[in-house]
Design an enzyme around this catalytic site. Sequence first.
Site, PDB file in Angstrom:
ATOM      1  N   GLY A   1       0.826  -1.197   0.000  1.00  0.00           N
ATOM      2  CA  GLY A   1       0.000   0.000   0.000  1.00  0.00           C
ATOM      3  C   GLY A   1       0.858   1.244   0.000  1.00  0.00           C
ATOM      4  CB  SER A   2       1.114   3.974  -1.569  1.00  0.00           C
ATOM      5  OG  SER A   2       1.802   5.182  -1.739  1.00  0.00           O
ATOM      6  N   GLY A   3       0.639   5.896   0.795  1.00  0.00           N
ATOM      7  CA  GLY A   3      -0.109   7.063   1.238  1.00  0.00           C
ATOM      8  C   GLY A   3      -0.682   6.966   2.633  1.00  0.00           C
ATOM      9  CB  SER A   4      -0.555   7.349   5.625  1.00  0.00           C
ATOM     10  OG  SER A   4       0.685   8.007   5.567  1.00  0.00           O
TER      11      SER A   4
ATOM     12  NE  ARG B   1       5.665   5.423  -4.126  1.00  0.00           N
ATOM     13  CZ  ARG B   1       5.752   6.424  -3.259  1.00  0.00           C
ATOM     14  NH1 ARG B   1       6.365   7.552  -3.599  1.00  0.00           N
ATOM     15  NH2 ARG B   1       5.220   6.320  -2.037  1.00  0.00           N
TER      16      ARG B   1
END
Length: 420
Positions: A159-162, A287
């Site tokens: 996942g990403s972005g908290s 990234r």
Amino acid sequence: MSGGTPRWFAFLESNTTGTGRQFCAVARARGLRPVLLARDAARYPYVAEDGVDTLIVDTADLGAVVDACARLADAEGLAGITSSSEYFVATAALAAAKLGLPGPDGEAIARCRSKDAQRAALHAAGVPVPAFHATGQVGDAVRAAEEMGGPVVLKPVSGSGSVGVKLCLTRDEVRRWAVELLSRLTDERGAPTAGRILVEEAVMGPEFSVETFNGRVVAVVAKHLSPEPFFVETGHDLPAPVTDDVAAALGDTAERALAALGLGWGAAHTELRLTTRGPVVIEVNPRLAGGMIPAALAAATGVDLIDRLIACAAGLDPAPAAPGPGHAAIRFVPAPGAGTVTAVDGLDDALRAPGVVYAATTAAVGRQVRITHSFQDRLGHVVAVGADAGQAAERAASAARLIRIDLDEPTRSAEGAGGR
């Protein structure tokens, strides 16, 4: 290949906020023709606004992506392929390799994106990481937290972005959040979840990111976070206002982490906490940084990492860095609550404020806003430059306060409710 027609440069999906739009603009500035490969191009409003070409592709299918890119190569020619999205960088790298185009090691990126596999590799290489345990069972998560003997952080293994990241202080909090995370069958992109979560030691200390390119440090960035128990990024200062020794220690740890993970091509964004025992790696993202960090870095120092990445992926020479004022800051505009956006005001005022180089909102009138305790709670951003860290920070914060977002009957949403 048609004579005189710009070669294609393919972007595999995009991030929905931040730098996705800039990737396409930079490709055009390089004399290339950007094309977005996406399942649903309507997710990205800038595509229509900027007249970016699109191809509808099942971007979860590597074969379909390679076939689409091969058709582009047979037309005007394909200069390169990359992605600004955490979720598609591995597929873009694997497609580039199959087409003989420059790119990073797709298998290394895929391994890195699994947070438990990444943790294990870093620990085995002696890179400092929090104590951790991966599991797909609620009871096992509770036992692991008890064995760690203190506050823990629970998060999805990908996942990403908290999204889904939360500090848990008690046994009951661990159990409740583990139940919540393991009940989520899809992520915020609608893709199936891995069915596992990471229980990790809560590492205390200020948080930073280290931006690298081709395995070498470009900048150390200070990070501002929302109040616990969540970890939403509310702003960044760059370069981080720390001593040279601290910056060197953070940078050295990030470089060691990249080497351990087999990441040495292109951009990486490594997040660390500075503890009493030194830097500890929270995670490595294979990234370019999101959250407008590349734009702020370019504005402050003239080092344009988006241009460098596209040049690298297209086999072109990087552009020389232009002098800048030396410091920049980013401040985000948080959602005032949950509800329907009825008005967005003050953006023009923010753009005219001293030192501001970028200001934008994603809160169009009519948008439904929920509080998810993730990057999705940010409805706008401001990037400002200054002669020193304090001036840049004050300018960005002051301009961000000028942006006003009104909601119809704002209400409190469910804690950590799922994504878009």
